[in-house]
Design a protein around this motif. Structure first.
Motif, PDB file in Angstrom:
ATOM      1  N   SER A  40       0.828  -1.193   0.000  1.00 41.52           N
ATOM      2  CA  SER A  40       0.000   0.000   0.000  1.00 41.52           C
ATOM      3  C   SER A  40       0.868   1.250   0.000  1.00 41.52           C
ATOM      4  O   SER A  40       1.846   1.345   0.732  1.00 41.52           O
ATOM      5  CB  SER A  40      -0.896  -0.018   1.251  1.00 41.52           C
ATOM      6  N   GLU A 173      -7.524  -2.316  -8.477  1.00 34.49           N
ATOM      7  CA  GLU A 173      -8.141  -3.150  -7.439  1.00 34.49           C
ATOM      8  C   GLU A 173      -9.600  -3.483  -7.788  1.00 34.49           C
ATOM      9  O   GLU A 173     -10.513  -3.245  -6.994  1.00 34.49           O
ATOM     10  CB  GLU A 173      -8.077  -2.460  -6.078  1.00 34.49           C
ATOM     11  N   HIS A 202      -3.645  -6.045  -4.965  1.00 29.95           N
ATOM     12  CA  HIS A 202      -2.854  -6.508  -3.821  1.00 29.95           C
ATOM     13  C   HIS A 202      -2.936  -8.023  -3.703  1.00 29.95           C
ATOM     14  O   HIS A 202      -2.238  -8.622  -2.895  1.00 29.95           O
ATOM     15  CB  HIS A 202      -3.370  -5.872  -2.522  1.00 29.95           C
ATOM     16  N   ASP A 414      -2.524  -4.929   0.794  1.00 32.97           N
ATOM     17  CA  ASP A 414      -1.667  -6.020   0.370  1.00 32.97           C
ATOM     18  C   ASP A 414      -1.546  -7.026   1.505  1.00 32.97           C
ATOM     19  O   ASP A 414      -1.972  -6.775   2.649  1.00 32.97           O
ATOM     20  CB  ASP A 414      -0.279  -5.493  -0.001  1.00 32.97           C
TER      21      ASP A 414
END
Length: 456
Positions: A40, A173, A202, A414
């Motif tokens: 992140s 994402e 992630h 993540d």
């Protein structure tokens, strides 16, 4: 090999004296899916936003970004508007802010065609939503976005990005709010529907199944990390269970919530004790977030009852900390982070606190969630999705919180950051805080939960 559809060379993005991306080289050829992973705040989203030309000022961009041979770095905003939707499709990280709340979901999706003065193909929106397992799509497209769950909105935003069948899709994402079956549906649709797909995620295990190449962002540069095609990552070690008090701190008996749209919560019963972690699981749209709003007292049930410490009604003010699913949207955009973090303090304390004291308190809270190096005077728009998630958790823990309600607190993180948050929740429970955790990742949360409640 033919010329790449996406060809990035020497891309550097800086904010004042801070360089976020440094001399990035990346290409995506026709028929390829390329994934970018990393912790992140590493710059994954910045890369996609640079390609789209939507970086916030005062970002400075150098290098070249060529899409089908045309360099975008020097393009005007007018040029970019012409390219978005037709040449470049975009699935943003935050499904809650991707739609106008004053329009119905169907009207929002239709903007993908109408903004380009195209006619919406008859039945196309309903067909696409049906393919994404949205039940009763013909009825639900007439609803407002706030009546949809985060996972449903995520699938709707994918439908919008694919409206004009752009050859290049950038997805940030796109599966973080989805349960596993729907995550696979979305990625399969994206990889099949675009000539080239560049995806930020992630979830290394998931993208390994779909990506031709995987890169990791480290120190602002890209390092190729070939797909492992390995076995699934092992879940975290089970939390050591301790004896729990016999008396629950919060009890919900047969609580029901009905909305005119047909969504809501079926009859649900649960008890939460001090030091206990209760995990709420279920498919997207099942009513998990609705249950948290009822437990917090934000909404009242249509049937059933709630009791706090044996007394009827919701918890008293200040006893509950809440982490909303829309972490970024829950932070006031015009306020510095430290103001949001200290917001839950009762007014008599907050109003008497100096700026220096508020900053010190915010730094302590941010350090607790692994953001000790984050400048608390920054604005939410300067945060990555994962950073915003942890800021929201830090805010929820300020004050005398006895019950923490967390809605998908690890969805945008993540693996390393998610593990850190789960460890934090475990530590809170060990110290006596009651925790109710909503998550679609049942295999992970059941390792730390004392009780798992599944909403059908």
């Amino acid at each position: 090999m033919s010329e790449p559809i996406i060809d990035i060379r020497g891309l550097t993005v800086s904010y004042a004296s801070v360089t976020v991306l440094h001399a990035v080289d990346l290409s995506v050829h026709r028929g390829e899916t390329v994934a970018i992973v990393g912790p992140s705040g590493s710059g994954k989203t910045t890369l996609l936003r640079a390609v789209l030309g939507i970086l916030d000022p005062p970002a400075e961009v150098t290098g070249t970004i060529r899409i089908e041979g045309s360099d975008l770095v020097s393009r005007s905003e007018r040029d970019f508007r012409a390219l978005r939707g037709t040449l470049l499709g975009y699935v943003g990280q935050d499904p809650f802010t991707s739609m106008d709340p004053l329009m119905t979901v169907g009207t929002n999706i239709a903007q993908g065609w109408r903004i380009k003065h195209e006619r919406v193909p008859h039945g196309r929106i309903v067909d696409d939503l049906t393919a994404f397992d949205i039940s009763r799509p013909a009825e639900r497209v007439r609803q407002r976005p706030f009546t949809w769950s985060g996972g449903m909105l995520q699938r709707a935003s994918v439908t919008t990005a694919r409206a004009l069948r752009p050859p290049v899709i950038l997805a940030d994402e796109p599966t973080h709010a989805l349960d596993e079956p729907n995550a696979h549906r979305v990625l399969a649709a994206l990889t099949e529907g675009a000539a080239a797909l560049l995806i930020v995620s992630h979830d290394r295990e998931l993208v390994d199944r779909y990506a031709d190449r995987v890169y990791r962002v480290e120190g602002g540069t890209l390092i190729e990390a070939p797909p492992t095609r390995s076995a699934p990552t092992a879940p975290p070690a089970p939390r050591e269970r301790k004896a729990l008090p016999a008396k629950p701190i919060l009890t919900a008996k047969g609580v029901v919530k009905r909305y005119p749209t047909g969504a809501g919560l079926p009859p649900t019963t649960l008890e939460v004790r001090r030091g206990e972690i209760v995990a709420i699981t279920g498919a997207s749209g099942a009513g998990k977030s609705t249950l948290l709003r009822l437990l917090a007292g934000i909404e009242s049930p249509d049937a059933g009852s709630l009791s706090w410490d044996g007394r009827g009604g919701p918890p008293p003010p200040g006893a509950v900390g809440i982490v909303f699913q829309d972490a970024l949207g829950s932070l006031a955009p015009h306020r510095p982070i430290y103001r949001s973090v200290t917001e839950p303090l009762v007014p008599r304390l907050r109003d008497r606190m100096s700026r220096t004291d508020a900053l010190a308190l915010a730094r302590t809270a941010l350090h607790r969630v692994g953001l000790g190096d984050l400048d608390p005077t920054r604005r939410p728009a300067q945060l990555s999705g994962g950073q915003a998630q942890r800021v929201a958790i830090a805010r929820a823990l300020v004050g005398d919180v006895r019950l923490l309600l967390a809605d998908e607190p690890t969805a945008a993180l993540d693996a390393a950051s998610a593990a850190q948050v789960l460890e934090l929740l475990s530590a809170l429970a060990d110290d006596g805080t009651a925790v109710v955790l909503v998550s679609h990742a049942r295999r992970t949360v059941e390792q730390i939960a004392d009780t798992v409640v599944e909403i059908p």
